[in-house]
Write a protein that holds these residues in place. Structure first.
Motif, PDB file in Angstrom:
ATOM      1  N   GLY A  78      -0.837  -2.357 -13.371  1.00 27.94           N
ATOM      2  CA  GLY A  78      -0.380  -3.591 -12.923  1.00 27.94           C
ATOM      3  C   GLY A  78      -1.286  -4.331 -12.049  1.00 27.94           C
ATOM      4  O   GLY A  78      -1.070  -5.541 -11.828  1.00 27.94           O
ATOM      5  N   GLY A  79      -2.480  -3.649 -11.693  1.00 26.65           N
ATOM      6  CA  GLY A  79      -3.346  -4.405 -10.907  1.00 26.65           C
ATOM      7  C   GLY A  79      -3.399  -3.906  -9.533  1.00 26.65           C
ATOM      8  O   GLY A  79      -2.675  -3.328  -8.819  1.00 26.65           O
ATOM      9  N   GLY A  80      -4.767  -3.417  -9.140  1.00 28.92           N
ATOM     10  CA  GLY A  80      -5.112  -3.189  -7.830  1.00 28.92           C
ATOM     11  C   GLY A  80      -5.944  -1.853  -7.910  1.00 28.92           C
ATOM     12  O   GLY A  80      -6.500  -1.411  -8.941  1.00 28.92           O
ATOM     13  N   LEU A  81      -6.243  -1.334  -6.947  1.00 30.10           N
ATOM     14  CA  LEU A  81      -7.128  -0.095  -6.522  1.00 30.10           C
ATOM     15  C   LEU A  81      -6.455   1.102  -6.185  1.00 30.10           C
ATOM     16  O   LEU A  81      -5.319   1.188  -5.401  1.00 30.10           O
ATOM     17  CB  LEU A  81      -8.259  -0.342  -5.720  1.00 30.10           C
ATOM     18  CG  LEU A  81      -9.313   0.570  -5.478  1.00 30.10           C
ATOM     19  CD1 LEU A  81      -9.986   1.004  -6.810  1.00 30.10           C
ATOM     20  CD2 LEU A  81     -10.260   0.350  -4.174  1.00 30.10           C
ATOM     21  N   THR A  82      -6.657   2.225  -6.760  1.00 30.05           N
ATOM     22  CA  THR A  82      -6.078   3.804  -6.750  1.00 30.05           C
ATOM     23  C   THR A  82      -7.328   4.544  -6.140  1.00 30.05           C
ATOM     24  O   THR A  82      -8.313   4.701  -6.979  1.00 30.05           O
ATOM     25  CB  THR A  82      -5.387   4.183  -7.944  1.00 30.05           C
ATOM     26  OG1 THR A  82      -4.083   3.053  -8.029  1.00 30.05           O
ATOM     27  CG2 THR A  82      -4.701   5.422  -7.526  1.00 30.05           C
ATOM     28  N   VAL A  83      -7.096   5.065  -4.972  1.00 27.58           N
ATOM     29  CA  VAL A  83      -8.191   6.057  -4.712  1.00 27.58           C
ATOM     30  C   VAL A  83      -7.573   7.440  -4.407  1.00 27.58           C
ATOM     31  O   VAL A  83      -6.390   7.463  -3.890  1.00 27.58           O
ATOM     32  CB  VAL A  83      -8.688   5.657  -3.263  1.00 27.58           C
ATOM     33  CG1 VAL A  83      -9.924   6.615  -2.858  1.00 27.58           C
ATOM     34  CG2 VAL A  83      -9.227   4.247  -3.157  1.00 27.58           C
ATOM     35  N   THR A  84      -8.021   8.423  -5.247  1.00 31.32           N
ATOM     36  CA  THR A  84      -7.413   9.741  -5.363  1.00 31.32           C
ATOM     37  C   THR A  84      -8.516  10.573  -4.624  1.00 31.32           C
ATOM     38  O   THR A  84      -9.709  10.746  -5.070  1.00 31.32           O
ATOM     39  CB  THR A  84      -7.346  10.063  -6.694  1.00 31.32           C
ATOM     40  OG1 THR A  84      -6.480   9.382  -7.599  1.00 31.32           O
ATOM     41  CG2 THR A  84      -6.597  11.629  -6.845  1.00 31.32           C
ATOM     42  N   ILE A  85      -8.086  11.281  -3.599  1.00 29.15           N
ATOM     43  CA  ILE A  85      -8.941  12.192  -2.839  1.00 29.15           C
ATOM     44  C   ILE A  85      -8.166  13.468  -3.341  1.00 29.15           C
ATOM     45  O   ILE A  85      -7.153  13.996  -3.155  1.00 29.15           O
ATOM     46  CB  ILE A  85      -8.744  12.285  -1.384  1.00 29.15           C
ATOM     47  CG1 ILE A  85      -9.192  10.752  -0.999  1.00 29.15           C
ATOM     48  CG2 ILE A  85      -9.629  13.149  -0.562  1.00 29.15           C
ATOM     49  CD1 ILE A  85     -10.460  10.386  -1.474  1.00 29.15           C
TER      50      ILE A  85
ATOM     51  N   ILE B 208       0.794  -1.031   0.056  1.00 29.53           N
ATOM     52  CA  ILE B 208       0.162  -0.012  -0.127  1.00 29.53           C
ATOM     53  C   ILE B 208       0.920   1.266   0.003  1.00 29.53           C
ATOM     54  O   ILE B 208       1.796   1.367   0.855  1.00 29.53           O
ATOM     55  CB  ILE B 208      -0.693   0.085   1.281  1.00 29.53           C
ATOM     56  CG1 ILE B 208      -1.717  -1.067   1.267  1.00 29.53           C
ATOM     57  CG2 ILE B 208      -1.643   1.102   1.170  1.00 29.53           C
ATOM     58  CD1 ILE B 208      -2.651  -1.513   2.700  1.00 29.53           C
ATOM     59  N   THR B 209       0.551   2.205  -0.882  1.00 28.27           N
ATOM     60  CA  THR B 209       1.508   3.334  -1.065  1.00 28.27           C
ATOM     61  C   THR B 209       0.603   4.629  -0.897  1.00 28.27           C
ATOM     62  O   THR B 209      -0.449   4.736  -1.434  1.00 28.27           O
ATOM     63  CB  THR B 209       2.243   3.261  -2.470  1.00 28.27           C
ATOM     64  OG1 THR B 209       3.109   2.220  -2.534  1.00 28.27           O
ATOM     65  CG2 THR B 209       3.106   4.646  -2.475  1.00 28.27           C
TER      66      THR B 209
ATOM     67  N   ARG C  35      -5.448  22.622  -5.919  1.00 29.87           N
ATOM     68  CA  ARG C  35      -5.972  21.557  -5.101  1.00 29.87           C
ATOM     69  C   ARG C  35      -4.897  20.551  -4.539  1.00 29.87           C
ATOM     70  O   ARG C  35      -3.609  20.799  -4.928  1.00 29.87           O
ATOM     71  CB  ARG C  35      -6.576  20.562  -6.119  1.00 29.87           C
ATOM     72  CG  ARG C  35      -7.533  21.268  -7.045  1.00 29.87           C
ATOM     73  CD  ARG C  35      -8.907  21.489  -6.454  1.00 29.87           C
ATOM     74  NE  ARG C  35      -9.730  20.338  -5.826  1.00 29.87           N
ATOM     75  CZ  ARG C  35     -10.930  20.541  -5.231  1.00 29.87           C
ATOM     76  NH1 ARG C  35     -11.299  21.518  -5.050  1.00 29.87           N
ATOM     77  NH2 ARG C  35     -11.704  19.559  -5.115  1.00 29.87           N
ATOM     78  N   ALA C  36      -5.393  19.763  -3.388  1.00 27.93           N
ATOM     79  CA  ALA C  36      -4.227  18.887  -2.813  1.00 27.93           C
ATOM     80  C   ALA C  36      -4.716  17.749  -2.893  1.00 27.93           C
ATOM     81  O   ALA C  36      -6.172  17.324  -2.887  1.00 27.93           O
ATOM     82  CB  ALA C  36      -4.275  19.386  -1.232  1.00 27.93           C
ATOM     83  N   GLU C  37      -3.758  16.638  -3.486  1.00 28.56           N
ATOM     84  CA  GLU C  37      -4.218  15.344  -3.764  1.00 28.56           C
ATOM     85  C   GLU C  37      -3.627  14.385  -2.689  1.00 28.56           C
ATOM     86  O   GLU C  37      -2.308  14.461  -2.225  1.00 28.56           O
ATOM     87  CB  GLU C  37      -3.773  15.002  -5.189  1.00 28.56           C
ATOM     88  CG  GLU C  37      -4.403  15.662  -6.427  1.00 28.56           C
ATOM     89  CD  GLU C  37      -4.022  14.972  -7.696  1.00 28.56           C
ATOM     90  OE1 GLU C  37      -2.940  14.312  -7.434  1.00 28.56           O
ATOM     91  OE2 GLU C  37      -4.362  15.601  -8.858  1.00 28.56           O
ATOM     92  N   VAL C  38      -4.417  13.489  -2.420  1.00 29.23           N
ATOM     93  CA  VAL C  38      -3.872  12.410  -1.341  1.00 29.23           C
ATOM     94  C   VAL C  38      -4.475  11.054  -2.237  1.00 29.23           C
ATOM     95  O   VAL C  38      -5.341  10.622  -2.543  1.00 29.23           O
ATOM     96  CB  VAL C  38      -4.474  12.265  -0.232  1.00 29.23           C
ATOM     97  CG1 VAL C  38      -4.302  11.199   0.672  1.00 29.23           C
ATOM     98  CG2 VAL C  38      -4.411  13.656   0.642  1.00 29.23           C
ATOM     99  N   VAL C  39      -3.386  10.362  -2.519  1.00 34.51           N
ATOM    100  CA  VAL C  39      -3.415   9.196  -3.417  1.00 34.51           C
ATOM    101  C   VAL C  39      -3.097   7.750  -2.477  1.00 34.51           C
ATOM    102  O   VAL C  39      -1.954   7.823  -2.122  1.00 34.51           O
ATOM    103  CB  VAL C  39      -2.528   9.201  -4.756  1.00 34.51           C
ATOM    104  CG1 VAL C  39      -2.952   7.901  -5.461  1.00 34.51           C
ATOM    105  CG2 VAL C  39      -2.967  10.400  -5.602  1.00 34.51           C
TER     106      VAL C  39
END
Length: 455
Positions: free
Chosen positions: A428-435, A362-363, A372-376
Protein backbone atom coordinates in the motif's frame (compact mmCIF):
# COMPACT_ATOMS: atom_id res chain seq x y z
CA UNK A 1 33.55 -33.12 22.28
CA UNK A 2 35.35 -34.85 25.16
CA UNK A 3 32.27 -36.97 25.83
CA UNK A 4 32.01 -38.05 22.20
CA UNK A 5 35.68 -39.01 22.04
CA UNK A 6 35.46 -40.99 25.29
CA UNK A 7 32.28 -42.78 24.20
CA UNK A 8 33.81 -43.66 20.82
CA UNK A 9 36.98 -45.08 22.40
CA UNK A 10 35.05 -47.03 25.05
CA UNK A 11 32.68 -48.44 22.44
CA UNK A 12 35.64 -49.64 20.36
CA UNK A 13 37.34 -51.24 23.39
CA UNK A 14 34.07 -52.88 24.47
CA UNK A 15 33.58 -54.41 21.03
CA UNK A 16 37.18 -55.66 20.97
CA UNK A 17 36.86 -57.19 24.45
CA UNK A 18 33.58 -58.86 23.49
CA UNK A 19 35.09 -60.27 20.31
CA UNK A 20 38.01 -61.73 22.27
CA UNK A 21 36.50 -62.65 25.65
CA UNK A 22 33.22 -64.30 24.61
CA UNK A 23 34.74 -66.79 22.12
CA UNK A 24 37.52 -67.51 24.61
CA UNK A 25 34.99 -68.33 27.33
CA UNK A 26 32.88 -70.46 25.01
CA UNK A 27 35.88 -72.43 23.75
CA UNK A 28 37.32 -72.94 27.24
CA UNK A 29 34.02 -74.08 28.75
CA UNK A 30 33.39 -76.43 25.82
CA UNK A 31 36.85 -77.94 26.26
CA UNK A 32 36.24 -78.40 29.99
CA UNK A 33 32.98 -80.23 29.25
CA UNK A 34 34.70 -82.49 26.73
CA UNK A 35 37.47 -83.22 29.21
CA UNK A 36 34.93 -84.00 31.94
CA UNK A 37 32.96 -86.29 29.64
CA UNK A 38 36.12 -88.05 28.49
CA UNK A 39 37.30 -88.49 32.09
CA UNK A 40 33.96 -89.96 33.14
CA UNK A 41 33.93 -92.32 30.17
CA UNK A 42 37.49 -93.43 30.94
CA UNK A 43 36.54 -94.14 34.56
CA UNK A 44 33.55 -96.21 33.39
CA UNK A 45 35.69 -98.20 30.96
CA UNK A 46 38.31 -98.81 33.66
CA UNK A 47 35.62 -100.13 35.99
CA UNK A 48 34.30 -102.31 33.16
CA UNK A 49 37.75 -103.88 32.78
CA UNK A 50 37.86 -104.59 36.52
CA UNK A 51 34.32 -106.07 36.43
CA UNK A 52 35.32 -108.41 33.58
CA UNK A 53 37.16 -110.70 36.05
CA UNK A 54 33.97 -111.32 37.95
CA UNK A 55 31.45 -111.37 35.13
CA UNK A 56 33.46 -113.35 32.60
CA UNK A 57 36.18 -115.14 34.54
CA UNK A 58 34.04 -115.74 37.64
CA UNK A 59 36.81 -114.56 39.97
CA UNK A 60 35.38 -112.99 43.15
CA UNK A 61 38.39 -110.89 44.03
CA UNK A 62 38.43 -107.63 46.06
CA UNK A 63 39.42 -105.44 43.13
CA UNK A 64 35.86 -104.63 42.00
CA UNK A 65 34.61 -103.77 45.48
CA UNK A 66 37.68 -101.67 46.23
CA UNK A 67 37.30 -99.72 42.97
CA UNK A 68 33.61 -99.09 43.64
CA UNK A 69 34.31 -97.85 47.19
CA UNK A 70 37.11 -95.50 46.08
CA UNK A 71 34.99 -94.00 43.34
CA UNK A 72 32.03 -93.75 45.68
CA UNK A 73 34.09 -91.71 48.15
CA UNK A 74 34.65 -89.18 45.30
CA UNK A 75 30.88 -88.74 44.92
CA UNK A 76 30.35 -91.09 42.00
CA UNK A 77 27.40 -93.46 41.82
CA UNK A 78 28.16 -96.88 40.29
CA UNK A 79 26.35 -100.11 39.51
CA UNK A 80 27.51 -103.33 37.80
CA UNK A 81 24.97 -105.56 36.05
CA UNK A 82 25.39 -109.01 34.51
CA UNK A 83 24.21 -109.97 31.05
CA UNK A 84 20.66 -110.56 32.27
CA UNK A 85 20.41 -107.11 33.89
CA UNK A 86 20.83 -108.40 37.46
CA UNK A 87 22.66 -106.08 39.85
CA UNK A 88 26.02 -107.49 40.86
CA UNK A 89 27.61 -104.63 42.83
CA UNK A 90 27.00 -100.93 43.45
CA UNK A 91 27.61 -97.98 45.69
CA UNK A 92 25.16 -97.15 48.46
CA UNK A 93 23.44 -94.73 46.11
CA UNK A 94 22.95 -96.28 42.73
CA UNK A 95 22.93 -94.20 39.53
CA UNK A 96 19.54 -93.17 38.22
CA UNK A 97 19.79 -95.05 34.94
CA UNK A 98 16.92 -94.09 32.66
CA UNK A 99 17.92 -96.45 29.88
CA UNK A 100 18.20 -100.25 29.64
CA UNK A 101 21.09 -101.80 31.53
CA UNK A 102 21.19 -104.73 29.16
CA UNK A 103 24.28 -104.75 26.99
CA UNK A 104 23.79 -102.00 24.45
CA UNK A 105 24.56 -102.35 20.82
CA UNK A 106 27.28 -99.77 21.17
CA UNK A 107 30.12 -100.14 23.59
CA UNK A 108 29.25 -96.96 25.55
CA UNK A 109 26.29 -94.60 26.00
CA UNK A 110 26.71 -91.12 27.55
CA UNK A 111 23.90 -88.76 28.49
CA UNK A 112 22.92 -86.11 31.07
CA UNK A 113 20.43 -86.87 33.80
CA UNK A 114 19.67 -83.73 35.75
CA UNK A 115 22.91 -82.41 37.25
CA UNK A 116 24.78 -85.67 36.66
CA UNK A 117 26.53 -87.24 33.70
CA UNK A 118 25.64 -90.91 33.19
CA UNK A 119 27.88 -93.33 31.27
CA UNK A 120 26.62 -96.85 30.54
CA UNK A 121 29.49 -99.07 29.26
CA UNK A 122 29.44 -102.68 28.12
CA UNK A 123 31.76 -105.22 29.73
CA UNK A 124 33.44 -106.97 26.80
CA UNK A 125 35.99 -109.73 27.37
CA UNK A 126 39.38 -109.54 25.73
CA UNK A 127 38.40 -112.24 23.32
CA UNK A 128 35.56 -110.07 22.00
CA UNK A 129 32.91 -112.81 22.33
CA UNK A 130 30.19 -110.29 23.16
CA UNK A 131 29.11 -108.26 26.18
CA UNK A 132 28.88 -110.09 29.48
CA UNK A 133 27.52 -107.22 31.52
CA UNK A 134 27.09 -103.49 31.95
CA UNK A 135 28.70 -100.80 34.12
CA UNK A 136 26.69 -97.64 34.92
CA UNK A 137 28.60 -94.62 36.24
CA UNK A 138 26.88 -91.38 37.32
CA UNK A 139 29.12 -88.40 38.12
CA UNK A 140 27.97 -85.01 39.38
CA UNK A 141 28.55 -82.01 37.08
CA UNK A 142 28.46 -79.49 39.93
CA UNK A 143 32.25 -79.29 40.06
CA UNK A 144 32.36 -78.77 36.30
CA UNK A 145 29.67 -76.08 36.47
CA UNK A 146 31.57 -74.37 39.28
CA UNK A 147 34.80 -74.36 37.29
CA UNK A 148 33.03 -72.94 34.25
CA UNK A 149 31.39 -70.26 36.40
CA UNK A 150 34.79 -69.35 37.87
CA UNK A 151 36.19 -69.22 34.34
CA UNK A 152 33.47 -66.83 33.16
CA UNK A 153 33.85 -64.73 36.32
CA UNK A 154 37.58 -64.46 35.72
CA UNK A 155 37.04 -63.48 32.09
CA UNK A 156 34.42 -60.90 33.15
CA UNK A 157 36.74 -59.50 35.84
CA UNK A 158 39.63 -59.18 33.38
CA UNK A 159 37.34 -57.58 30.79
CA UNK A 160 35.94 -55.16 33.39
CA UNK A 161 39.45 -54.24 34.51
CA UNK A 162 40.48 -53.70 30.90
CA UNK A 163 37.38 -51.61 30.27
CA UNK A 164 38.03 -49.52 33.39
CA UNK A 165 41.61 -48.93 32.32
CA UNK A 166 40.40 -48.06 28.84
CA UNK A 167 37.87 -45.62 30.35
CA UNK A 168 40.60 -43.84 32.29
CA UNK A 169 42.77 -43.63 29.19
CA UNK A 170 39.86 -42.56 26.98
CA UNK A 171 38.74 -39.82 29.36
CA UNK A 172 42.29 -38.57 29.73
CA UNK A 173 42.80 -38.61 25.96
CA UNK A 174 39.49 -36.88 25.34
CA UNK A 175 40.29 -34.12 27.82
CA UNK A 176 43.80 -33.75 26.44
CA UNK A 177 42.36 -33.29 22.96
CA UNK A 178 39.28 -31.21 23.80
CA UNK A 179 40.61 -28.85 26.47
CA UNK A 180 42.61 -26.68 24.02
CA UNK A 181 39.65 -26.57 21.63
CA UNK A 182 37.30 -25.53 24.45
CA UNK A 183 39.75 -22.86 25.53
CA UNK A 184 39.99 -21.51 21.98
CA UNK A 185 36.20 -21.56 21.56
CA UNK A 186 35.65 -19.62 24.80
CA UNK A 187 38.38 -17.13 23.87
CA UNK A 188 36.87 -16.61 20.41
CA UNK A 189 33.48 -15.92 21.98
CA UNK A 190 34.96 -13.38 24.41
CA UNK A 191 36.89 -11.73 21.58
CA UNK A 192 33.71 -11.51 19.52
CA UNK A 193 31.95 -9.87 22.47
CA UNK A 194 34.57 -7.12 22.59
CA UNK A 195 37.13 -8.37 25.12
CA UNK A 196 40.12 -7.58 22.93
CA UNK A 197 42.61 -8.40 25.66
CA UNK A 198 41.60 -12.08 25.46
CA UNK A 199 44.49 -14.51 24.99
CA UNK A 200 44.52 -18.32 25.08
CA UNK A 201 48.15 -19.26 25.80
CA UNK A 202 47.51 -23.00 25.36
CA UNK A 203 50.56 -25.02 26.46
CA UNK A 204 48.99 -28.49 26.54
CA UNK A 205 47.35 -30.78 24.04
CA UNK A 206 48.38 -31.63 20.48
CA UNK A 207 51.02 -29.50 18.82
CA UNK A 208 48.48 -28.43 16.20
CA UNK A 209 46.24 -26.97 18.92
CA UNK A 210 49.19 -25.15 20.47
CA UNK A 211 50.13 -23.70 17.08
CA UNK A 212 46.51 -22.64 16.56
CA UNK A 213 46.54 -20.98 19.98
CA UNK A 214 49.67 -19.01 19.13
CA UNK A 215 48.14 -17.90 15.82
CA UNK A 216 44.91 -16.92 17.58
CA UNK A 217 46.79 -14.84 20.15
CA UNK A 218 48.69 -13.05 17.39
CA UNK A 219 45.45 -12.35 15.55
CA UNK A 220 43.78 -11.07 18.75
CA UNK A 221 46.70 -8.74 19.44
CA UNK A 222 46.53 -7.30 15.93
CA UNK A 223 42.76 -6.84 16.11
CA UNK A 224 43.12 -5.11 19.47
CA UNK A 225 45.76 -2.79 18.05
CA UNK A 226 43.66 -1.94 14.99
CA UNK A 227 40.46 -1.35 16.94
CA UNK A 228 42.13 0.74 19.62
CA UNK A 229 43.85 2.79 16.93
CA UNK A 230 40.57 3.27 15.06
CA UNK A 231 38.79 4.34 18.23
CA UNK A 232 41.58 6.78 19.05
CA UNK A 233 41.39 8.18 15.52
CA UNK A 234 37.64 8.70 15.82
CA UNK A 235 38.10 10.51 19.12
CA UNK A 236 40.78 12.75 17.61
CA UNK A 237 38.64 13.49 14.55
CA UNK A 238 35.68 14.29 16.77
CA UNK A 239 37.71 16.86 18.66
CA UNK A 240 39.80 18.25 15.80
CA UNK A 241 36.91 18.69 13.34
CA UNK A 242 34.16 19.91 15.63
CA UNK A 243 36.23 22.58 17.33
CA UNK A 244 37.13 24.49 14.10
CA UNK A 245 33.53 24.21 12.90
CA UNK A 246 32.22 25.78 16.11
CA UNK A 247 34.81 28.55 15.93
CA UNK A 248 33.99 29.23 12.26
CA UNK A 249 30.30 29.37 13.00
CA UNK A 250 30.87 31.90 15.80
CA UNK A 251 32.95 34.06 13.46
CA UNK A 252 30.23 34.00 10.84
CA UNK A 253 27.64 34.94 13.46
CA UNK A 254 29.73 37.95 14.46
CA UNK A 255 30.23 39.02 10.86
CA UNK A 256 26.54 38.67 10.14
CA UNK A 257 25.65 41.12 12.91
CA UNK A 258 27.50 44.03 11.24
CA UNK A 259 27.05 43.06 7.58
CA UNK A 260 24.67 44.66 5.11
CA UNK A 261 21.67 42.75 3.84
CA UNK A 262 23.24 41.09 0.75
CA UNK A 263 26.31 40.09 2.72
CA UNK A 264 24.17 38.83 5.61
CA UNK A 265 22.24 36.63 3.16
CA UNK A 266 25.47 35.14 1.85
CA UNK A 267 26.71 34.61 5.41
CA UNK A 268 23.43 32.88 6.29
CA UNK A 269 23.98 30.48 3.40
CA UNK A 270 27.50 29.81 4.62
CA UNK A 271 26.14 29.17 8.12
CA UNK A 272 23.65 26.64 6.68
CA UNK A 273 26.47 24.81 4.93
CA UNK A 274 28.51 24.81 8.15
CA UNK A 275 25.49 23.41 10.03
CA UNK A 276 25.12 20.73 7.34
CA UNK A 277 28.82 19.90 7.63
CA UNK A 278 28.47 19.64 11.42
CA UNK A 279 25.53 17.25 11.06
CA UNK A 280 27.49 15.22 8.53
CA UNK A 281 30.47 15.03 10.87
CA UNK A 282 28.25 13.97 13.77
CA UNK A 283 26.63 11.33 11.59
CA UNK A 284 29.95 9.95 10.42
CA UNK A 285 31.18 9.77 14.00
CA UNK A 286 27.96 8.01 15.02
CA UNK A 287 28.46 5.42 12.26
CA UNK A 288 32.09 4.95 13.32
CA UNK A 289 31.04 4.45 16.92
CA UNK A 290 28.44 1.91 15.80
CA UNK A 291 31.05 0.04 13.76
CA UNK A 292 33.50 0.00 16.65
CA UNK A 293 31.07 -0.46 19.50
CA UNK A 294 32.41 -3.44 21.48
CA UNK A 295 30.08 -3.38 24.45
CA UNK A 296 29.75 -6.89 25.87
CA UNK A 297 26.53 -8.61 24.81
CA UNK A 298 23.84 -9.28 27.39
CA UNK A 299 20.46 -10.97 27.43
CA UNK A 300 17.59 -8.65 26.51
CA UNK A 301 13.95 -9.10 25.60
CA UNK A 302 13.11 -7.60 22.21
CA UNK A 303 9.42 -7.28 23.05
CA UNK A 304 10.01 -5.33 26.25
CA UNK A 305 12.43 -2.90 24.60
CA UNK A 306 10.08 -2.35 21.65
CA UNK A 307 7.22 -1.45 23.99
CA UNK A 308 9.43 0.88 26.04
CA UNK A 309 10.70 2.77 22.97
CA UNK A 310 7.19 3.10 21.53
CA UNK A 311 6.02 4.65 24.81
CA UNK A 312 9.00 7.03 24.80
CA UNK A 313 8.37 8.19 21.20
CA UNK A 314 4.56 8.28 21.34
CA UNK A 315 4.35 11.94 22.60
CA UNK A 316 6.69 13.09 19.82
CA UNK A 317 4.64 11.20 17.23
CA UNK A 318 1.40 12.60 18.63
CA UNK A 319 2.69 16.17 18.24
CA UNK A 320 3.16 15.49 14.52
CA UNK A 321 -0.18 13.73 14.15
CA UNK A 322 1.45 10.33 13.60
CA UNK A 323 0.09 7.13 15.15
CA UNK A 324 2.71 4.88 16.74
CA UNK A 325 1.51 1.30 17.35
CA UNK A 326 3.19 -1.86 18.64
CA UNK A 327 2.33 -5.52 18.00
CA UNK A 328 4.48 -7.42 20.51
CA UNK A 329 3.16 -10.08 22.88
CA UNK A 330 5.41 -13.07 23.55
CA UNK A 331 8.92 -12.53 24.94
CA UNK A 332 11.70 -12.88 22.37
CA UNK A 333 15.10 -13.17 24.13
CA UNK A 334 18.32 -12.27 22.31
CA UNK A 335 21.90 -11.29 23.16
CA UNK A 336 22.80 -7.72 22.20
CA UNK A 337 25.17 -4.98 23.19
CA UNK A 338 23.78 -2.69 25.82
CA UNK A 339 21.38 -0.08 24.35
CA UNK A 340 21.99 -1.29 20.78
CA UNK A 341 18.37 -2.20 20.09
CA UNK A 342 17.27 1.09 21.64
CA UNK A 343 19.55 2.96 19.21
CA UNK A 344 18.23 0.95 16.27
CA UNK A 345 14.60 1.71 17.10
CA UNK A 346 15.31 5.38 17.85
CA UNK A 347 16.96 5.86 14.45
CA UNK A 348 14.14 4.06 12.65
CA UNK A 349 11.46 6.10 14.45
CA UNK A 350 13.29 9.36 13.70
CA UNK A 351 13.61 8.49 9.99
CA UNK A 352 9.94 7.52 9.75
CA UNK A 353 8.76 10.67 11.52
CA UNK A 354 10.84 12.82 9.17
CA UNK A 355 9.27 11.10 6.16
CA UNK A 356 5.63 10.97 7.33
CA UNK A 357 3.00 13.63 7.06
CA UNK A 358 0.19 14.17 9.53
CA UNK A 359 -2.15 11.16 9.96
CA UNK A 360 0.65 8.71 9.12
CA UNK A 361 1.18 5.43 10.98
CA UNK A 362 4.26 3.63 12.28
CA UNK A 363 3.87 0.02 13.38
CA UNK A 364 6.41 -2.03 15.32
CA UNK A 365 6.22 -5.84 15.25
CA UNK A 366 8.37 -8.33 17.19
CA UNK A 367 8.27 -12.09 16.65
CA UNK A 368 10.32 -15.27 16.80
CA UNK A 369 11.18 -17.00 13.52
CA UNK A 370 13.02 -20.25 14.20
CA UNK A 371 16.49 -19.45 15.46
CA UNK A 372 16.08 -15.74 14.64
CA UNK A 373 14.26 -12.86 16.27
CA UNK A 374 12.61 -10.31 14.00
CA UNK A 375 11.92 -6.64 14.69
CA UNK A 376 9.83 -5.05 11.94
CA UNK A 377 9.22 -1.29 11.71
CA UNK A 378 6.87 -0.24 8.90
CA UNK A 379 5.34 3.08 7.97
CA UNK A 380 2.86 4.27 5.32
CA UNK A 381 4.91 7.23 4.12
CA UNK A 382 6.28 7.92 0.64
CA UNK A 383 8.79 5.07 0.93
CA UNK A 384 11.87 4.58 -1.23
CA UNK A 385 12.45 3.44 -4.75
CA UNK A 386 14.24 0.13 -5.31
CA UNK A 387 17.45 2.00 -6.18
CA UNK A 388 17.19 4.13 -3.05
CA UNK A 389 16.62 1.02 -0.92
CA UNK A 390 19.77 -0.60 -2.31
CA UNK A 391 21.84 2.47 -1.39
CA UNK A 392 20.07 3.37 1.86
CA UNK A 393 22.63 1.68 4.14
CA UNK A 394 25.56 3.50 2.56
CA UNK A 395 27.10 6.53 4.17
CA UNK A 396 25.77 9.96 3.15
CA UNK A 397 22.40 8.45 2.16
CA UNK A 398 19.05 8.74 3.94
CA UNK A 399 15.46 7.94 3.16
CA UNK A 400 14.74 11.57 2.38
CA UNK A 401 17.87 12.08 0.32
CA UNK A 402 19.65 14.29 2.86
CA UNK A 403 22.95 13.89 4.66
CA UNK A 404 21.73 11.97 7.71
CA UNK A 405 23.03 8.50 8.47
CA UNK A 406 20.26 6.87 10.50
CA UNK A 407 19.80 3.77 8.34
CA UNK A 408 23.56 3.28 8.03
CA UNK A 409 23.81 3.28 11.82
CA UNK A 410 20.95 0.75 12.02
CA UNK A 411 22.75 -1.56 9.59
CA UNK A 412 26.08 -1.31 11.45
CA UNK A 413 24.47 -2.04 14.84
CA UNK A 414 22.52 -4.99 13.47
CA UNK A 415 25.53 -6.60 11.79
CA UNK A 416 27.73 -5.95 14.84
CA UNK A 417 25.38 -8.21 16.81
CA UNK A 418 25.33 -11.01 14.22
CA UNK A 419 22.09 -9.85 12.59
CA UNK A 420 20.90 -8.30 9.35
CA UNK A 421 18.84 -5.29 8.28
CA UNK A 422 16.71 -5.34 5.12
CA UNK A 423 14.43 -2.81 3.46
CA UNK A 424 11.23 -3.55 1.57
CA UNK A 425 8.15 -1.74 0.39
CA UNK A 426 5.15 -1.64 2.70
CA UNK A 427 2.02 -3.04 1.03
CA UNK A 428 0.00 0.00 0.00
CA UNK A 429 3.03 2.29 0.12
CA UNK A 430 5.71 3.11 2.64
CA UNK A 431 8.94 1.63 3.94
CA UNK A 432 9.38 -1.58 5.97
CA UNK A 433 12.64 -2.21 7.83
CA UNK A 434 13.19 -5.79 9.06
CA UNK A 435 15.90 -6.43 11.65
CA UNK A 436 16.84 -10.09 12.17
CA UNK A 437 18.87 -11.02 15.24
CA UNK A 438 20.06 -14.41 16.55
CA UNK A 439 17.96 -15.73 19.41
CA UNK A 440 19.43 -17.31 22.51
CA UNK A 441 20.14 -20.91 21.44
CA UNK A 442 18.96 -22.66 24.63
CA UNK A 443 15.72 -20.67 24.82
CA UNK A 444 15.00 -21.10 21.13
CA UNK A 445 15.38 -24.88 21.45
CA UNK A 446 13.13 -25.05 24.50
CA UNK A 447 10.46 -22.94 22.82
CA UNK A 448 10.44 -25.35 19.91
CA UNK A 449 9.42 -28.02 22.44
CA UNK A 450 6.78 -25.79 23.95
CA UNK A 451 8.74 -24.71 27.03
CA UNK A 452 10.42 -21.34 27.53
CA UNK A 453 13.34 -21.54 29.95
CA UNK A 454 13.90 -18.29 31.76
CA UNK A 455 17.61 -17.81 32.42
Amino acid sequence: MARRIAVAVLTLITVLLAVVAIPLGLLSSAQDRRDFQAGTATAAMTLANVAEERLYDGVHGPALGRSIREMGRQGDELAVYNSTGQLIASTASRPAVTRSVRPPVRTRITYLSGSRLVVVASVVPDGGSGSVGTVALSRSTMGLDHRIMVLWSLIAAVAAAGLAAAAVVAIGLARWLSRPISTLAAAAQRLGEGEFGTRTRVNTGPSEAQNLSATFDTMAARIESLVRGHQALMADVSHQVRTPLVALRLRLDLLAQDADEPTAAELAGAQDEIARLARLTSGLLAVARAENDTVQARRVDVTTIARDRVEAWRPVAAERGVTLAVDAAAPVPVRLGQDHLEQILDNLFANSLDALNSSGTITVLTRAAGSRAEVVVRDDGPGLTSQQRRAAFHRFVTGGGGAGLGLAIVDRLATANGGTATLSETPGGGLTVTIELPRLAALAASEDHGVLNQT
